[in-house]
Structure formats: structure tokens, C-alpha cells
Enzyme design. Sequence first.
Site, PDB file in Angstrom:
ATOM      1  N   ARG A  63     -83.601  54.684 -28.759  1.00 33.83           N
ATOM      2  CA  ARG A  63     -83.298  53.442 -27.796  1.00 33.83           C
ATOM      3  C   ARG A  63     -82.263  52.854 -28.524  1.00 33.83           C
ATOM      4  O   ARG A  63     -82.420  52.410 -29.835  1.00 33.83           O
ATOM      5  CB  ARG A  63     -84.646  52.672 -27.578  1.00 33.83           C
ATOM      6  N   SER A  68     -89.264  55.319 -37.459  1.00 43.22           N
ATOM      7  CA  SER A  68     -90.758  55.144 -37.282  1.00 43.22           C
ATOM      8  C   SER A  68     -91.583  56.233 -38.129  1.00 43.22           C
ATOM      9  O   SER A  68     -91.943  57.269 -37.621  1.00 43.22           O
ATOM     10  CB  SER A  68     -90.951  55.660 -35.843  1.00 43.22           C
ATOM     11  N   ASP A 121     -91.690  51.221 -37.054  1.00 43.50           N
ATOM     12  CA  ASP A 121     -91.920  50.885 -35.624  1.00 43.50           C
ATOM     13  C   ASP A 121     -93.244  49.928 -35.353  1.00 43.50           C
ATOM     14  O   ASP A 121     -93.279  48.880 -34.487  1.00 43.50           O
ATOM     15  CB  ASP A 121     -92.067  52.051 -34.447  1.00 43.50           C
TER      16      ASP A 121
HETATM   17  C1  GLC Z   1     -96.229  58.350 -37.835  1.00 43.19           C
HETATM   18  C2  GLC Z   1     -95.121  57.828 -38.790  1.00 43.19           C
HETATM   19  C3  GLC Z   1     -95.241  56.322 -38.966  1.00 43.19           C
HETATM   20  C4  GLC Z   1     -95.013  55.714 -37.476  1.00 43.19           C
HETATM   21  C5  GLC Z   1     -96.161  56.481 -36.567  1.00 43.19           C
HETATM   22  C6  GLC Z   1     -96.042  55.822 -35.036  1.00 43.19           C
HETATM   23  O1  GLC Z   1     -97.642  58.299 -38.171  1.00 43.19           O
HETATM   24  O2  GLC Z   1     -95.513  58.329 -40.198  1.00 43.19           O
HETATM   25  O3  GLC Z   1     -94.328  55.655 -39.616  1.00 43.19           O
HETATM   26  O4  GLC Z   1     -95.366  54.472 -37.328  1.00 43.19           O
HETATM   27  O5  GLC Z   1     -95.849  57.779 -36.493  1.00 43.19           O
HETATM   28  O6  GLC Z   1     -94.692  56.257 -34.497  1.00 43.19           O
END
Ligand code: GLC
Length: 449
Positions: A74, A136, A190
Site C-alpha cells: 500500500r 512487516s 506493521d
Molecule cells: C510476521 C512478521 C512480523 C509481522 C507479522 C504480521 O510475524 O515476522 O514482523 O508483524 O508477520 O504481519
Amino acid sequence: MKRTTVDALDELRRLFDVPVDLQRAMIAAFHDEMSRGLAGGPSSLQMLPTYIDNPTGLERGTFLALDMGGTNVRVLRADLRGDGSAPAPVSRKFSLNRDPITSTGDILFAAVARLIGRFLAENGLDGGYRMGFTFSFALRQRSIDRGELIAWTKGWTATGVEGEDVVEILNRALLREGLAGVRVVSLNNDTTGTHMARAYLDPACDAACILGTGTNACYRERVANIRKPLGPYAHASMIINMESGNFDKALPRNTFDALLDVRSENPGAQSAEKMVSGKYLGELVRLIVADLGGRGVLFGGRLPDVFAVREGFGSERVCEIKEDGTTDAESVRALLADLGAGSIAAEDAQALREIAWIVSDRAARIAASILAATVTKNDPALDRDHTIAVDGSVFEKHPGFRARMEETFRELFGDRAARIRLELTRDGSGLGAAIIAAVADGENPKTQE
Ligand code: GLC
């Protein structure tokens, strides 16, 4: 329903049960792992410093944000007014196909930089922009504006990124794509983005959680409680990205979990995530169905192809199956017919629906136990209100998911459960990155306008 099917479902319910004593054991183990992780000791929780605290709500300015690491990329532009009004960002969602995700970092980031270019062109934006970057995955940070990817999760494997500063890789890609006007001023996970998006308007927000393709949670901690070495940081509290998807103590692990794990891209890692998140719920259901089909309990022993391929059955199917409220599971039968399974018996469709509920109810209870542990670490008696910002398709779309989580809080805390408020913060991770960029930029005189 046939006796063998009834017995098989009873056995599954037992295997996937998360009674309150098990919830309590998970919470105790989670607290231990939190403390060990904060001290820099061995722990399944990395407890990663993020170098950001809750915003004041007064942050202002126009910022871009890039949000990558889930199903979609995004790009957005947010005008922050700092007057208590909810920002209404202009955003565009792009889907990234599997190739860049599993190729090289250069290819992946070039593709992402081009999407940013498209967004700018489509919105007639040129000139200089400061950008916040939500990535993320687990990040090792020493400051707000840079950080190394510790390890990929969720099936991402692009080479040359692990151990590298992703801000630098992104900046290089932006330059190569002719977007020198875009300057990345902050980096965040995230969970942290979602946290900041909610906290901008709600000071009671002190934790956030993603329940989507992956799962993870973050919370606000006093710096005095972070006993491992920190980089320069001026505030008394800091958000900690726990990487809770990797939690692996006191979990109700069974043979299906073990099977899913050995065949995954990251065996031995992300144990909680493999029980809770959207990347894996469909696969767990599939493994169970394949087992029952193989033993002749379902489908007269003839397993439909859709259950024969690894990861061939996605979490969104589990969601659709659960939505069927008919006695004879008619929509489940229609769905399976669409998936090429032909006409299946009503009884098998009902059993499949039951399996979908059993697997996702466990996910909701584990997710709730993790959040219960998160908020009780520093407030054991729940004396204060806690808003937890939550985002992700599993939480938003799965029927009954939120209800099961809230039921778990009530089992654990009785009336005090009302102190914990789960707030859906849709697409908060992108907006949060813009808010973090504003905080980071405001604290950095060199880059102030
Ligand atoms: C995975 C990643 C983490 C992220 C999560 C949700 O667990 O390692 O960093 O926050 O996915 O996207």
C-alpha cells in the site's frame, strides 16, 4: 452423522481445546519470555526496540507512507492536522505477485519503487516528500530511521535482504527509479504502525496486534524495564515489537502442527504464528481433512484434489466455510463443487465446517491469551483501560473470531475483561507509518521544514 465422523470430531475438539488453565500457563510462560527478551537473554520473544513512543496527537504535516509485507503493498499520502481529527489518507493498494517476493532484494525493491512512482504519477504528486516505511518483518533497529531485516517470515525469501538495512535498499531503489524526491525518514513494523494510528486519536492505546497473513503484537513499555543495551533515545517509554508469532512455550501443539511445521519454509520458527495466522489456518484444515480422508472417515476415502496439494486451501476458504449457517452446509457443498470437488455428501460438508470452526477457535483463544499476557505484564490486576489496536483479515473477516477472543478475556478476568478493548484499526499500519515519519522528522532539526 456416522459414528466414526462424530468420534473423529470429538477427538479433534479435544486436541484443539484451549481450556482456561492452559490459557493461564501460556500467559505465565509469555511473561517469562517477555522479561528474558527485554534483558537480551535467550527467548522466543525478540522484544525489539522500535525507538518510538505514543504520539501526542499534535503531529502535523503531509507525509507519504509505504506499507509492505502482507498480502498487498500500500502506498499512501496523509495530511496530518494535529487537531484531533481522524486523518483521511489517499491510498492505493497494489498486489505483488509471488515472483519478486521469492527472487532477489533488488528485484523486489525495484518493483516496490515503481509502485511508489505509479502512485505519485496517478495523484499528480511531484517535488519532495518525506516517507514513513512500514516493513512487516522483524527489524533490528538502533534508531527510528534505519533497521536490518533479522529474518524473513510468511513465505518471503528474496535474497540479499536478511541482515541488511532495508531503508538503504529502498532508498537505492528509489534513486534508480528516478524518485530522488522521496526521502525515507522512518522505519517501523506493521504492529507499531497500527499502534500509532490508533494512539494518535486514543491515548488509552498501549498495544497493537496483527491477525492477518502473519501475527504479531507490540506494546508500550517503560524504558527502565528494557534491560538490554539501547541506542540514543530521549523518552521514558518505547513501543516494543515482540515478534509474538515466534512464541513457542506452553502452546497446545499437536501432530497437525508438527506436520505443518516440518513442511514449512521456516521449520522450528514462528510456532504461534503457525497456529493463529491466515497463512496457516487453511493449511491446518487441509492437513486434518487429508488425514480423515486418508483414513476413510470423510469423502468415502476419496480425497478431493483441493485437499491434496500443500497450501492449496487458503484461509479465506476457511472463512467462507464458517459463514455457512445452513443445516445441510449447502454453501460449503457449493464451494467445494466450485473448487472441483464434485458433489460431496451433506455430512462431509458439515464435518468440514466443524473442522474450520475448531481450528479457528483455537487460533482466537491463543491470540487472546497472548494479548492478555501483553496487557497484564505491567498491569496485572487490570486497574487501567487498555485499547488494543487490531488489524488483519483473520480478525476482521473470520466469523466469531473477535467473539471468541472476548470470551477468552472473560474466562480469564471476569468483569475486568471490559478493561481490554479490541479496536479494529483497518489499514492502520500505513497511516501509522506517516505518523511515525512526522514524529521522527519533528525530532530531527536537520530535516525540519
Ligand atoms: C510476521 C512478521 C512480523 C509481522 C507479522 C504480521 O510475524 O515476522 O514482523 O508483524 O508477520 O504481519
